[in-house]
Design a protein around this motif. Structure first.
Motif, short mmCIF file in Angstrom:
data_model
loop_
_atom_site.label_atom_id
_atom_site.label_comp_id
_atom_site.label_asym_id
_atom_site.label_seq_id
_atom_site.Cartn_x
_atom_site.Cartn_y
_atom_site.Cartn_z
N PRO A 425 -2.50 -29.68 43.63
CA PRO A 425 -1.32 -29.72 42.33
C PRO A 425 0.39 -30.48 42.67
CG PRO A 425 -0.52 -28.04 43.72
CD PRO A 425 -1.19 -29.03 43.74
N GLY A 426 -0.34 -31.53 43.87
CA GLY A 426 1.10 -32.37 43.27
C GLY A 426 2.45 -31.89 43.70
N VAL A 427 3.08 -32.83 43.57
CA VAL A 427 5.38 -32.45 43.44
C VAL A 427 5.27 -33.06 42.10
CG1 VAL A 427 6.70 -32.87 44.94
CG2 VAL A 427 4.88 -32.46 45.87
N PRO A 428 6.10 -31.85 41.39
CA PRO A 428 6.87 -32.38 40.49
C PRO A 428 7.84 -33.53 40.41
CG PRO A 428 6.43 -29.83 40.44
CD PRO A 428 6.09 -29.72 41.75
N GLU A 429 8.10 -34.05 39.49
CA GLU A 429 9.51 -34.64 39.07
C GLU A 429 10.85 -34.47 39.82
OE1 GLU A 429 9.08 -38.00 40.05
OE2 GLU A 429 7.30 -39.16 38.79
N GLU A 430 10.80 -33.51 38.76
CA GLU A 430 11.74 -32.65 39.38
C GLU A 430 12.53 -32.16 40.40
OE1 GLU A 430 8.91 -29.94 37.10
OE2 GLU A 430 10.32 -31.86 36.97
N LEU A 431 11.46 -32.36 41.22
CA LEU A 431 11.65 -31.57 42.76
C LEU A 431 11.52 -32.43 43.83
CD1 LEU A 431 9.18 -28.32 41.97
CD2 LEU A 431 11.42 -28.46 41.76
N ARG A 432 10.88 -33.70 44.06
CA ARG A 432 11.15 -34.68 44.64
C ARG A 432 12.39 -35.09 45.14
NH1 ARG A 432 6.76 -39.03 42.27
NH2 ARG A 432 4.85 -37.18 41.99
N ASP A 433 12.93 -34.87 44.39
CA ASP A 433 14.75 -35.44 45.28
C ASP A 433 15.57 -34.79 46.20
OD1 ASP A 433 14.91 -37.73 43.77
OD2 ASP A 433 15.79 -36.18 42.14
N VAL A 455 11.15 -32.09 58.84
CA VAL A 455 10.98 -32.82 60.88
C VAL A 455 10.68 -33.47 60.63
CG1 VAL A 455 10.21 -32.05 62.87
CG2 VAL A 455 11.88 -29.68 61.45
N ALA A 456 9.23 -33.93 59.53
CA ALA A 456 8.80 -35.52 59.11
C ALA A 456 10.26 -36.05 59.19
CB ALA A 456 8.05 -34.63 58.83
N GLN A 457 10.38 -36.08 58.54
CA GLN A 457 11.91 -36.25 56.93
C GLN A 457 12.64 -37.49 58.88
OE1 GLN A 457 15.35 -35.87 55.05
NE2 GLN A 457 14.28 -37.11 53.06
N ALA A 458 12.72 -36.18 59.46
CA ALA A 458 14.09 -36.75 60.59
C ALA A 458 13.52 -37.42 61.58
CB ALA A 458 14.61 -35.22 61.21
N ALA A 459 12.11 -37.05 61.94
CA ALA A 459 11.03 -38.38 63.24
C ALA A 459 11.45 -39.33 62.41
CB ALA A 459 9.83 -36.98 63.00
N ALA A 460 11.15 -39.61 60.87
CA ALA A 460 10.79 -40.81 60.32
C ALA A 460 11.43 -41.56 59.99
CB ALA A 460 9.70 -41.09 59.20
N ARG A 461 13.02 -41.19 60.42
CA ARG A 461 14.29 -42.08 60.00
C ARG A 461 14.56 -42.22 60.91
NH1 ARG A 461 17.14 -37.87 57.96
NH2 ARG A 461 17.87 -37.32 59.90
N ASP A 462 14.48 -41.40 62.24
CA ASP A 462 14.70 -41.27 64.17
C ASP A 462 14.19 -43.20 64.56
OD1 ASP A 462 16.53 -39.43 64.10
OD2 ASP A 462 15.56 -38.46 64.82
N HIS A 463 12.85 -42.67 64.34
CA HIS A 463 12.33 -44.20 64.60
C HIS A 463 12.25 -45.61 63.25
CE1 HIS A 463 9.87 -41.21 66.19
NE2 HIS A 463 9.37 -42.27 67.20
N GLY A 464 13.89 -45.19 62.10
CA GLY A 464 13.86 -46.77 61.51
C GLY A 464 13.23 -46.90 60.18
N GLY A 465 12.41 -45.43 60.07
CA GLY A 465 11.05 -46.03 58.77
C GLY A 465 12.05 -45.18 58.26
N THR A 466 10.74 -44.74 57.13
CA THR A 466 10.96 -43.93 55.73
C THR A 466 9.85 -42.87 55.82
OG1 THR A 466 9.82 -45.25 54.24
CG2 THR A 466 11.84 -45.48 54.68
N LEU A 467 10.03 -41.83 55.02
CA LEU A 467 9.17 -40.68 54.55
C LEU A 467 9.68 -40.50 52.70
CD1 LEU A 467 7.08 -38.78 55.15
CD2 LEU A 467 8.46 -36.74 55.49
N ASN A 468 7.98 -41.40 52.28
CA ASN A 468 8.46 -41.16 50.53
C ASN A 468 7.39 -40.14 50.15
OD1 ASN A 468 9.83 -42.75 50.14
ND2 ASN A 468 8.78 -44.07 51.48
N VAL A 469 7.36 -39.33 49.03
CA VAL A 469 6.23 -38.76 47.83
C VAL A 469 5.87 -39.27 46.59
CG1 VAL A 469 8.32 -37.72 46.72
CG2 VAL A 469 5.95 -36.44 47.52
N GLY A 470 5.05 -39.24 46.53
CA GLY A 470 4.22 -39.67 45.74
C GLY A 470 3.26 -39.34 45.43
#
Length: 487
Positions: A425-433, A455-470
């Protein structure tokens, strides 16, 4: 109060009149004054020359008449001179200064002795004299016979007021001309000021007034002389610079707010991580004891089925709690990264293998897609695999039975990473933040811990990257883990 306008400053028009036109008028007046004096002198000299010309014209006949004693010729010559219109009196004297013939309304006051001296000298002289209370101009010409002997003196007169009237007329005309030139000069300056400076400067003033009222998008028209265009161009450039500066300040302000929010989030995550690690450590040992005892009881063959079923449920619950503890430990992990050059394909295949059994149990189709051979990335393989495992489990749980989950990797210039897509079903806009907040979940109670995406976002941040949802092309959610640099 008298100096109040000066304190406010003179307008450009008044300044031009005061500092340019007025000095020019003064110079023009002084020049005109001396020119008029010179012109008056020229006019007076010309009028005197007229008398001299008449004197030369009648001198010959008078000398001939005196030499031969013809008094009728004298009277006729004097009458003809008087009829010219420029002479008011003609007088003839003998060598002793006695008047022998005259024609005119007024007689000048000249003594016979003076006349005799003038005749004896033989010089031509002219000057102003008094004749019965009026100023006249007299011109004296000596008369001689055929052998050059002095025989008398000729006097021609003209009223001084004729000179004065002509001079006054010249003076009036000169003053009128100077006045017209002054008015013309003022008009030309005012017209030129309006055409060249006034209207263009007025346009700039109107533009500044609009800007002062808040119309920051308005720009002045670049027209008029080069200096005016440069002024408008400079003002527009200044406004553009101010707009850029304001935009940069606004961007910096937003960036500062974002950094402050990120700092607060980092502090919050650090505190939650410490708490999670402590809780996980304290729960790990008791859970191991409970799991071990339940497993030993299940090995007893004499255990009734109902009791065995209860111990099986206990063991399943303990395993779930151990899974939560492992996620807490992953979330609260503060160990430094162990970076190694690893192919993206290898990391993706290892993570997919770890969740293959869960996908098979839910009849979810799990596919891998990306360039082969894949580029290498400098990552902590364990942390990156754990991040992908959490994303894949989240996708498998989000999709329906018989759904699809796709794990792909990509490499674009200086950007590379992974993407996990599902057809749920995807992620509603109001919940993405709030999606990456610890312990936040949209799943039913007992189906999720709310730590996998954190946990996934922390791993991306520690590697100098980002995790985004769309939004994924196949209809569900799309999670993109981006690393900012290649190996």
């Amino acid at each position: 109060m008298l100096f109040w306008p000066l304190k406010r400053g003179l307008s450009l028009r008044i300044s031009l009149l005061l500092y340019l036109v007025f000095p020019l008028i003064v110079v023009l007046a002084v020049t005109g004054y001396y020119s008029l004096l010179r012109l008056e002198q020229q006019v007076e000299k010309r009028m005197q020359e007229d008398i001299e010309l008449i004197a030369r014209a009648i001198r010959g006949p008078l000398e001939h008449s005196l030499e031969h004693g013809r008094e009728g010729g004298l009277a006729q010559t004097l009458a003809s001179a008087f009829r010219i219109g420029r002479v008011y009196g003609v007088y003839v004297y003998d060598a002793h200064g006695r008047k022998i013939a005259s024609s005119g309304p007024r007689e000048p006051e000249v003594h016979s002795l003076e006349l005799a001296e003038l005749a004896a000298k033989g010089d031509r002289v002219g000057g102003y004299q008094d004749a019965r209370g009026a100023q006249i101009y007299s011109y004296f010409v000596p008369l001689s016979d055929s052998v050059g002997r002095n025989t008398g003196l000729l006097q021609l007169t003209r009223e001084g007021r004729d000179f004065q009237q002509d001079l006054l007329q010249v003076r009036h005309q000169g003053i009128l001309l100077l006045s017209l030139l002054s008015v013309l000069l003022v008009g030309m300056v005012l017209f030129g000021h309006h055409q060249v400076i006034g209207r263009n400067l007025g346009s700039l003033v109107k533009s500044m007034a609009r800007i002062e009222k808040g119309d920051r998008s308005h720009r002045a028209a670049e027209r008029g002389p080069r200096e005016m265009r440069h002024l408008a161009l400079g003002m527009n450039a200044m406004l553009d610079s101010i707009a850029r500066s304001e935009k940069e300040l606004e961007q910096r302000r937003h960036r500062q707010i974002e950094l402050e929010q990120q700092l607060q989030q980092s502090r919050k995550m650090a505190a939650i991580g410490q708490l999670a690690a402590g809780v996980a450590h304290e729960l790990g040992t008791p859970l191991s004891v409970v799991s071990g005892k339940a497993q030993r009881m299940l090995r007893n063959p004499e255990l009734p089925n109902s009791v065995a079923e209860v111990f099986g449920q206990i063991r399943d619950a303990v395993q779930r709690m151990e899974h939560i503890v492992r996620q807490l430990l992953d979330f609260g992990r503060g160990n430094p990264l162990r970076l190694n050059s690893t192919p993206l394909e290898s990391v993706a295949e290892s993570a997919a293998a770890m969740v293959q059994e869960e996908a098979h149990a839910k009849r979810v189709s799990l596919s891998l897609n990306g360039p082969r051979p894949s580029p290498n990335a400098s990552v902590d393989r364990v942390r990156m695999e754990q991040a992908l495992i959490n994303l894949l489990r989240n996708a498998i749980q989000a999709t329906h039975h018989g759904g699809r989950v796709c794990l792909s990797w990509f490499a674009e210039e200086d950007r590379l990473g992974f993407a996990v897509a599902d057809d749920g079903p995807g992620v509603p806009e109001e919940l993405r933040d709030r999606l990456f907040e610890p312990f936040f979940t949209t799943k039913a109670v007992g189906e999720g811990t709310g730590l996998g995406l954190s946990v996934a976002q922390a791993a991306a941040r520690d590697h100098g990257g980002t995790l985004n949802v769309g939004r994924a092309e196949i209809g569900g959610a799309l999670f993109t883990l981006t690393l900012e640099s290649r190996d």
